[in-house]
Design an enzyme around this catalytic site. Sequence first.
Site, mmCIF file in Angstrom:
data_model
loop_
_atom_site.group_PDB
_atom_site.id
_atom_site.type_symbol
_atom_site.label_atom_id
_atom_site.label_comp_id
_atom_site.label_asym_id
_atom_site.label_seq_id
_atom_site.Cartn_x
_atom_site.Cartn_y
_atom_site.Cartn_z
ATOM 1 N N GLY A 56 -7.334 -5.294 6.977
ATOM 2 C CA GLY A 56 -6.734 -4.375 7.940
ATOM 3 C C GLY A 56 -7.465 -4.315 9.266
ATOM 4 O O GLY A 56 -7.226 -3.414 10.073
ATOM 5 N N LYS B 196 0.855 -1.206 0.000
ATOM 6 C CA LYS B 196 0.000 0.000 0.000
ATOM 7 C C LYS B 196 0.888 1.252 0.000
ATOM 8 O O LYS B 196 1.958 1.231 -0.586
ATOM 9 C CB LYS B 196 -0.968 -0.037 1.186
ATOM 10 C CG LYS B 196 -1.740 -1.364 1.259
ATOM 11 C CD LYS B 196 -2.882 -1.318 2.208
ATOM 12 C CE LYS B 196 -3.500 -2.708 2.303
ATOM 13 N NZ LYS B 196 -4.721 -2.740 3.063
ATOM 14 N N GLU C 85 -9.921 -0.813 -1.511
ATOM 15 C CA GLU C 85 -9.591 0.585 -1.186
ATOM 16 C C GLU C 85 -9.744 1.471 -2.417
ATOM 17 O O GLU C 85 -10.130 2.637 -2.307
ATOM 18 C CB GLU C 85 -8.169 0.665 -0.592
ATOM 19 C CG GLU C 85 -8.150 0.149 0.842
ATOM 20 C CD GLU C 85 -6.824 -0.410 1.312
ATOM 21 O OE1 GLU C 85 -5.776 -0.129 0.701
ATOM 22 O OE2 GLU C 85 -6.831 -1.158 2.319
ATOM 23 N N HIS D 44 -8.992 -3.439 -6.083
ATOM 24 C CA HIS D 44 -8.806 -3.555 -4.630
ATOM 25 C C HIS D 44 -9.901 -2.742 -3.930
ATOM 26 O O HIS D 44 -10.295 -1.673 -4.403
ATOM 27 C CB HIS D 44 -7.418 -3.045 -4.233
ATOM 28 C CG HIS D 44 -7.071 -3.337 -2.804
ATOM 29 N ND1 HIS D 44 -7.548 -2.590 -1.764
ATOM 30 C CD2 HIS D 44 -6.336 -4.332 -2.261
ATOM 31 C CE1 HIS D 44 -7.099 -3.106 -0.622
ATOM 32 N NE2 HIS D 44 -6.362 -4.172 -0.893
HETATM 33 C C1 PEP Z 1 -5.096 -5.963 1.504
HETATM 34 O O1 PEP Z 1 -5.107 -4.757 1.606
HETATM 35 O O2 PEP Z 1 -5.126 -6.478 0.382
HETATM 36 C C2 PEP Z 1 -5.069 -6.771 2.720
HETATM 37 C C3 PEP Z 1 -5.447 -8.013 2.633
HETATM 38 O O3 PEP Z 1 -4.685 -6.154 3.877
HETATM 39 P P1 PEP Z 1 -4.490 -6.849 5.329
HETATM 40 O O4 PEP Z 1 -3.668 -8.088 5.103
HETATM 41 O O5 PEP Z 1 -3.751 -5.827 6.134
HETATM 42 O O6 PEP Z 1 -5.838 -7.164 5.843
#
Ligand code: PEP
Length: 248
Positions: free
Chosen positions: A172, A11, A96, A94
Amino acid sequence: MRNKLIAGNWKMNLTGVQIATLIGALSKQHIPTCVEVLLLPAFPYLAEVRTLLDGCQLKLGAQNLCAHEPGAFTGEVAAEMLLDVGCEYVLVGHSERRALFAESDEVVAVKFARAVAGGLKPILCVGETLPERESGAAFSVIKRQLDVVIANCGIDMFENAVLAYEPVWAIGTGRTASPEQAQEIHMYLRSQIAVHSAKLAGSIQILYGGSVKGANAVELLNMADIDGALVGGASLKASDFQEIIAAA
Ligand code: PEP
């Protein structure tokens, strides 16, 4: 037999010095040929990471790409540029990007097609939010997200693609889908691919993402339709990520 793919999505994290230290540690780990490890740094570090990865088997990818061909799109990065700096993969859809940058299913489909046209392997992320899961809509949301890409791009474009099931409520948050919950969706995704191509359904890698860590990786990766992990937080620290690679 599908290889396991472990992808680290950094990220908008890590500086150049931190990256060099992390890769120094990761490159010392023995990785069997049936396991692929992929790093997804932020744009400014892609070329530097490519150099740091020279001579080791770790792969490089990007977290995003522009929906347009190269041209007058200030601040954007084209698929062809990502390929030129040594990327093999790119994340598409994704959660986000969908939630924070308003990327619709249709934009995701355009980016998916652009990735393939530019010579990259897209990793198409799909997943439901908590309210969607709680209202029983998880399967229909995932089907919609996948179907729009299949309808706009055609199933043949998935030959060089990867799928990632990432329940938004698990990203997350420290809250992981249980291996059974994840397997149920992975099996469903594979069955949706099988509607168009049984051969592709057998070969396409489907990753799970959402708070994967050393402590839960073995159980998740042991499930029949889970072919790897898309890892956020736990990919930022060498020992955490190495535990997941070892589990694979
Ligand atoms: C991601 O952002 O693709 C993800 C899976 O994050 P995390 O492992 O921190 O949950």
